[in-house]
Write a protein that holds these residues in place. Structure first.
Motif, PDB file in Angstrom:
ATOM      1  N   SER A  53      -5.882  -0.001  -0.654  1.00 30.60           N
ATOM      2  CA  SER A  53      -4.604   0.350  -0.041  1.00 30.60           C
ATOM      3  C   SER A  53      -3.443  -0.467  -0.603  1.00 30.60           C
ATOM      4  O   SER A  53      -2.310   0.015  -0.653  1.00 30.60           O
ATOM      5  CB  SER A  53      -4.678   0.166   1.477  1.00 30.60           C
ATOM      6  OG  SER A  53      -4.953  -1.185   1.809  1.00 30.60           O
ATOM      7  N   ASN A  54      -3.703  -1.688  -1.020  1.00 31.02           N
ATOM      8  CA  ASN A  54      -2.627  -2.536  -1.529  1.00 31.02           C
ATOM      9  C   ASN A  54      -2.018  -1.948  -2.797  1.00 31.02           C
ATOM     10  O   ASN A  54      -0.808  -2.040  -3.021  1.00 31.02           O
ATOM     11  CB  ASN A  54      -3.140  -3.951  -1.803  1.00 31.02           C
ATOM     12  CG  ASN A  54      -2.009  -4.949  -1.979  1.00 31.02           C
ATOM     13  OD1 ASN A  54      -1.096  -5.014  -1.156  1.00 31.02           O
ATOM     14  ND2 ASN A  54      -2.057  -5.730  -3.057  1.00 31.02           N
ATOM     15  N   LYS A  57       0.317   0.781  -1.695  1.00 33.77           N
ATOM     16  CA  LYS A  57       1.513   0.189  -1.079  1.00 33.77           C
ATOM     17  C   LYS A  57       2.516  -0.229  -2.160  1.00 33.77           C
ATOM     18  O   LYS A  57       3.714   0.082  -2.076  1.00 33.77           O
ATOM     19  CB  LYS A  57       1.134  -1.020  -0.232  1.00 33.77           C
ATOM     20  CG  LYS A  57       2.323  -1.700   0.438  1.00 33.77           C
ATOM     21  CD  LYS A  57       1.936  -3.037   1.058  1.00 33.77           C
ATOM     22  CE  LYS A  57       1.770  -4.094  -0.027  1.00 33.77           C
ATOM     23  NZ  LYS A  57       1.598  -5.445   0.556  1.00 33.77           N
ATOM     24  N   LYS A  92      -8.023   7.743   1.881  1.00 38.41           N
ATOM     25  CA  LYS A  92      -8.326   6.572   2.719  1.00 38.41           C
ATOM     26  C   LYS A  92      -7.366   5.434   2.405  1.00 38.41           C
ATOM     27  O   LYS A  92      -6.843   4.767   3.315  1.00 38.41           O
ATOM     28  CB  LYS A  92      -9.769   6.148   2.488  1.00 38.41           C
ATOM     29  CG  LYS A  92     -10.200   4.897   3.230  1.00 38.41           C
ATOM     30  CD  LYS A  92     -10.168   3.660   2.334  1.00 38.41           C
ATOM     31  CE  LYS A  92     -10.809   2.453   3.029  1.00 38.41           C
ATOM     32  NZ  LYS A  92     -10.641   1.219   2.225  1.00 38.41           N
ATOM     33  N   ALA A  93      -7.097   5.198   1.126  1.00 39.27           N
ATOM     34  CA  ALA A  93      -6.192   4.115   0.737  1.00 39.27           C
ATOM     35  C   ALA A  93      -4.789   4.352   1.294  1.00 39.27           C
ATOM     36  O   ALA A  93      -4.135   3.418   1.777  1.00 39.27           O
ATOM     37  CB  ALA A  93      -6.137   4.013  -0.791  1.00 39.27           C
ATOM     38  N   GLU A  96      -4.649   3.671   5.123  1.00 38.76           N
ATOM     39  CA  GLU A  96      -4.653   2.225   5.406  1.00 38.76           C
ATOM     40  C   GLU A  96      -3.334   1.566   5.025  1.00 38.76           C
ATOM     41  O   GLU A  96      -2.939   0.558   5.632  1.00 38.76           O
ATOM     42  CB  GLU A  96      -5.800   1.556   4.659  1.00 38.76           C
ATOM     43  CG  GLU A  96      -7.163   1.821   5.264  1.00 38.76           C
ATOM     44  CD  GLU A  96      -8.235   0.910   4.724  1.00 38.76           C
ATOM     45  OE1 GLU A  96      -9.161   0.562   5.483  1.00 38.76           O
ATOM     46  OE2 GLU A  96      -8.171   0.536   3.528  1.00 38.76           O
ATOM     47  N   ILE A 116     -12.694   7.806   6.229  1.00 36.01           N
ATOM     48  CA  ILE A 116     -11.792   7.534   7.343  1.00 36.01           C
ATOM     49  C   ILE A 116     -12.640   7.107   8.540  1.00 36.01           C
ATOM     50  O   ILE A 116     -13.501   7.866   8.989  1.00 36.01           O
ATOM     51  CB  ILE A 116     -10.966   8.781   7.720  1.00 36.01           C
ATOM     52  CG1 ILE A 116     -10.195   9.310   6.493  1.00 36.01           C
ATOM     53  CG2 ILE A 116     -10.019   8.461   8.868  1.00 36.01           C
ATOM     54  CD1 ILE A 116      -9.159   8.377   5.938  1.00 36.01           C
ATOM     55  N   LYS A 117     -12.400   5.921   9.046  1.00 33.72           N
ATOM     56  CA  LYS A 117     -13.190   5.383  10.153  1.00 33.72           C
ATOM     57  C   LYS A 117     -12.352   5.391  11.426  1.00 33.72           C
ATOM     58  O   LYS A 117     -11.403   4.620  11.560  1.00 33.72           O
ATOM     59  CB  LYS A 117     -13.678   3.984   9.805  1.00 33.72           C
ATOM     60  CG  LYS A 117     -14.578   3.976   8.559  1.00 33.72           C
ATOM     61  CD  LYS A 117     -15.076   2.589   8.199  1.00 33.72           C
ATOM     62  CE  LYS A 117     -15.978   2.639   6.972  1.00 33.72           C
ATOM     63  NZ  LYS A 117     -16.461   1.296   6.570  1.00 33.72           N
ATOM     64  N   LYS A 120     -11.505   2.224  13.498  1.00 32.16           N
ATOM     65  CA  LYS A 120     -10.773   1.134  12.867  1.00 32.16           C
ATOM     66  C   LYS A 120      -9.411   1.548  12.312  1.00 32.16           C
ATOM     67  O   LYS A 120      -8.631   0.686  11.902  1.00 32.16           O
ATOM     68  CB  LYS A 120     -11.607   0.540  11.732  1.00 32.16           C
ATOM     69  CG  LYS A 120     -12.912  -0.095  12.181  1.00 32.16           C
ATOM     70  CD  LYS A 120     -13.659  -0.707  10.995  1.00 32.16           C
ATOM     71  CE  LYS A 120     -14.948  -1.390  11.436  1.00 32.16           C
ATOM     72  NZ  LYS A 120     -15.674  -1.985  10.281  1.00 32.16           N
ATOM     73  N   MET A 121      -9.139   2.842  12.288  1.00 35.05           N
ATOM     74  CA  MET A 121      -7.915   3.314  11.642  1.00 35.05           C
ATOM     75  C   MET A 121      -7.092   4.169  12.597  1.00 35.05           C
ATOM     76  O   MET A 121      -7.643   4.815  13.481  1.00 35.05           O
ATOM     77  CB  MET A 121      -8.267   4.103  10.373  1.00 35.05           C
ATOM     78  CG  MET A 121      -9.068   3.301   9.360  1.00 35.05           C
ATOM     79  SD  MET A 121      -9.798   4.291   8.013  1.00 35.05           S
ATOM     80  CE  MET A 121      -8.353   4.645   7.042  1.00 35.05           C
TER      81      MET A 121
END
Length: 244
Positions: A53-54, A57, A92-93, A96, A116-117, A120-121
């Motif tokens: 995910s970073n 971003k 997913k990234a 997040e 995708i959880k 937690k998301m």
């Protein structure tokens, strides 16, 4: 990719082991007759894993302030609507990364995002969600952790989920690509209707965001030529289905 001024910009990111050249068909279907610019991106180039995910971003926070300078179709559009999305691991990234973006996008488009959880998301209620997924697991992308899960973690006021029937049709996780996901899995033989339907659904999605009104019948008319279940708003994908 765009033929018209970019009133809306969709940053769509590639799946595992894929490149930006593998999504020409669906990008063309999305921009057809629409004032939409599609940017196929790779937030982790030269490396097959797209889960981070970073990386997204940083990519998003750098490209959004520069749109008018680097994207010709956005040159004269001061504040285009921004949508973000991803296929498979990039989906997913992106999910997040959403809480850490410098500016919130108007919507998220998930093409079988994985994994995708749900516990937690979460997707902020201000972000509308459109997801496309499958009824049966293919390519090891478990259906419980793909499009349905992304739909479930979104606001029930602003969410849409197209679940493609791949029980009676040979359609796989990489149906959104031009030729399948490298050596990982193919497209399937029955999914030629999917990319055009995705394009039409995104057109309807943009209109729904602008009106702040998500009407199931509008989305039902957006996709044709294939078998799918449609869920909008408070519809439960594990419950009774109104449209098939």
């Amino acid at each position: 990719l765009s033929k018209m001024p970019g009133e809306t910009v969709l940053l769509m990111n590639v799946g595992t082991a894929m490149s930006v050249k593998d999504y020409d068909t669906i990008a063309t279907d999305i921009v057809k007759d629409q004032k939409v610019t599609v940017i196929i991106g790779d937030h982790n180039p030269r490396f097959p894993v797209k889960l981070f995910s970073n990386g997204f971003k940083k990519y998003y926070n750098e490209i959004i302030p520069s749109l008018q300078r680097i994207v010709p179709s956005c040159k004269d559009t001061k504040d285009p609507m921004i949508l973000v999305g991803g296929h498979s691991a990039s989906g997913k990234a992106v999910v997040e990364a959403l809480p850490n973006l410098d500016s919130k996008p108007a919507g998220f488009v998930g093409l079988d995002p994985f994994p995708i959880k749900e516990r937690k998301m979460k997707i902020d209620d201000s972000i509308a969600v459109l997801t496309w997924g499958l009824e049966k697991t293919t390519c090891r992308a478990k259906v419980q952790q793909t499009a349905k899960a992304a739909y479930n973690i979104a606001s029930s006021d602003r969410r849409v989920f197209f679940r493609v029937d791949n029980m009676s049709q040979k359609i796989q996780h990489c149906v959104f690509t031009d030729g399948g996901c490298a050596v990982i899995c193919g497209k399937g033989k029955s999914g030629v209707w999917v990319p055009p339907a995705v394009g039409k659904s995104i057109e309807t999605f943009i209109a729904a965001i602008k009106k702040d009104s998500f009407v199931k019948e509008d989305f039902a008319n957006a996709a044709s030529g294939g078998n799918f279940d449609l869920f909008v708003g408070s519809d439960d994908p594990d419950g009774k289905v109104a449209i098939a």
